[in-house]
Design a protein around this motif. Sequence first.
Motif, PDB file in Angstrom:
ATOM      1  N   CYS A  13     -59.355 -18.069 -13.406  1.00 15.65           N
ATOM      2  CA  CYS A  13     -58.069 -18.774 -13.491  1.00 15.65           C
ATOM      3  C   CYS A  13     -57.920 -19.752 -12.328  1.00 15.65           C
ATOM      4  N   LEU A  14     -58.239 -19.311 -11.129  1.00 21.88           N
ATOM      5  CA  LEU A  14     -58.176 -20.215  -9.972  1.00 21.88           C
ATOM      6  C   LEU A  14     -59.198 -21.334 -10.097  1.00 21.88           C
ATOM      7  N   ARG A  15     -60.360 -21.012 -10.634  1.00 24.03           N
ATOM      8  CA  ARG A  15     -61.383 -22.037 -10.825  1.00 24.03           C
ATOM      9  C   ARG A  15     -60.860 -23.126 -11.752  1.00 24.03           C
ATOM     10  N   ALA A  16     -60.197 -22.737 -12.828  1.00 23.13           N
ATOM     11  CA  ALA A  16     -59.625 -23.720 -13.753  1.00 23.13           C
ATOM     12  C   ALA A  16     -58.569 -24.570 -13.053  1.00 23.13           C
ATOM     13  N   SER A  65     -58.528 -31.223  -9.125  1.00 24.87           N
ATOM     14  CA  SER A  65     -59.569 -32.170  -8.726  1.00 24.87           C
ATOM     15  C   SER A  65     -59.767 -33.285  -9.746  1.00 24.87           C
ATOM     16  N   GLY A  66     -58.905 -33.303 -10.761  1.00 18.92           N
ATOM     17  CA  GLY A  66     -58.958 -34.385 -11.739  1.00 18.92           C
ATOM     18  C   GLY A  66     -59.874 -34.139 -12.920  1.00 18.92           C
ATOM     19  N   ASP A  67     -60.347 -32.907 -13.078  1.00 17.15           N
ATOM     20  CA  ASP A  67     -61.261 -32.589 -14.175  1.00 17.15           C
ATOM     21  C   ASP A  67     -60.558 -31.666 -15.171  1.00 17.15           C
ATOM     22  N   TRP A  68     -59.624 -32.234 -15.939  1.00 20.96           N
ATOM     23  CA  TRP A  68     -58.852 -31.471 -16.921  1.00 20.96           C
ATOM     24  C   TRP A  68     -59.762 -30.786 -17.930  1.00 20.96           C
ATOM     25  N   HIS A  69     -60.797 -31.479 -18.373  1.00 22.91           N
ATOM     26  CA  HIS A  69     -61.672 -30.936 -19.420  1.00 22.91           C
ATOM     27  C   HIS A  69     -62.406 -29.681 -18.955  1.00 22.91           C
ATOM     28  N   SER A 108     -52.952 -12.852 -20.374  1.00 19.38           N
ATOM     29  CA  SER A 108     -51.755 -13.678 -20.278  1.00 19.38           C
ATOM     30  C   SER A 108     -51.860 -14.744 -19.193  1.00 19.38           C
ATOM     31  N   ALA A 109     -52.539 -14.456 -18.082  1.00 24.44           N
ATOM     32  CA  ALA A 109     -52.662 -15.467 -17.022  1.00 24.44           C
ATOM     33  C   ALA A 109     -53.432 -16.681 -17.523  1.00 24.44           C
ATOM     34  N   ALA A 110     -54.519 -16.446 -18.240  1.00 26.94           N
ATOM     35  CA  ALA A 110     -55.304 -17.558 -18.785  1.00 26.94           C
ATOM     36  C   ALA A 110     -54.506 -18.310 -19.839  1.00 26.94           C
ATOM     37  N   ALA A 111     -53.763 -17.590 -20.689  1.00 33.31           N
ATOM     38  CA  ALA A 111     -52.940 -18.243 -21.704  1.00 33.31           C
ATOM     39  C   ALA A 111     -51.865 -19.099 -21.046  1.00 33.31           C
ATOM     40  N   ARG A 112     -51.314 -18.618 -19.942  1.00 35.28           N
ATOM     41  CA  ARG A 112     -50.273 -19.359 -19.223  1.00 35.28           C
ATOM     42  C   ARG A 112     -50.836 -20.657 -18.634  1.00 35.28           C
ATOM     43  N   ILE A 113     -52.033 -20.581 -18.074  1.00 30.71           N
ATOM     44  CA  ILE A 113     -52.685 -21.780 -17.527  1.00 30.71           C
ATOM     45  C   ILE A 113     -53.047 -22.730 -18.666  1.00 30.71           C
ATOM     46  N   HIS A 114     -53.490 -22.173 -19.776  1.00 28.21           N
ATOM     47  CA  HIS A 114     -53.796 -22.974 -20.958  1.00 28.21           C
ATOM     48  C   HIS A 114     -52.541 -23.742 -21.403  1.00 28.21           C
ATOM     49  N   ALA A 115     -51.396 -23.068 -21.382  1.00 33.26           N
ATOM     50  CA  ALA A 115     -50.122 -23.711 -21.735  1.00 33.26           C
ATOM     51  C   ALA A 115     -49.817 -24.866 -20.785  1.00 33.26           C
ATOM     52  N   TYR A 116     -50.011 -24.629 -19.492  1.00 32.09           N
ATOM     53  CA  TYR A 116     -49.783 -25.686 -18.491  1.00 32.09           C
ATOM     54  C   TYR A 116     -50.684 -26.898 -18.775  1.00 32.09           C
ATOM     55  N   LEU A 117     -51.962 -26.642 -19.051  1.00 30.26           N
ATOM     56  CA  LEU A 117     -52.897 -27.742 -19.273  1.00 30.26           C
ATOM     57  C   LEU A 117     -52.491 -28.587 -20.482  1.00 30.26           C
ATOM     58  N   ARG A 131     -49.423 -28.874 -21.621  1.00 30.21           N
ATOM     59  CA  ARG A 131     -48.213 -29.610 -21.220  1.00 30.21           C
ATOM     60  C   ARG A 131     -48.605 -30.849 -20.426  1.00 30.21           C
ATOM     61  N   LYS A 132     -49.553 -30.690 -19.514  1.00 30.58           N
ATOM     62  CA  LYS A 132     -50.012 -31.822 -18.707  1.00 30.58           C
ATOM     63  C   LYS A 132     -50.627 -32.902 -19.599  1.00 30.58           C
TER      64      LYS A 132
END
Length: 95
Positions: free
Chosen positions: A22-25, A31-35, A47-56, A58-59
């Motif tokens: 999760c921190l790596r993502a 660092s500008g590497d969304w992909h 759930s933590a990964a799903a939450r970060i996925h949601a943020y990405l 949204r971004k």
Amino acid sequence: MDYHAFMDSLEDQSCPPGVNDCLRALWYDASGDWHSAHRIVQDLAGSAAARIHAYLHRKEGDDWNSRYWHKRAGTEFPQGMSLQEEWEMLVRDQF
């Protein structure tokens, strides 16, 4: 690694070894590497990964997909929170 060391690592050329996925993502996203960030979280469960996925998403501007991932994470779509504030909250949640 603690929060401050992680934040300092954003100045480095590569993600620090030993951080969780999760921190790596989040590091790649900052660092500008969304992909790369998206590739990491889309293969993770929890759930933590799903939450970060949601943020990405949204971004990315895909609010529908973000809401889907919020539902999977059991969280609410953030109202009135900047992307930077959301990113920082997600990083802090990992520590």
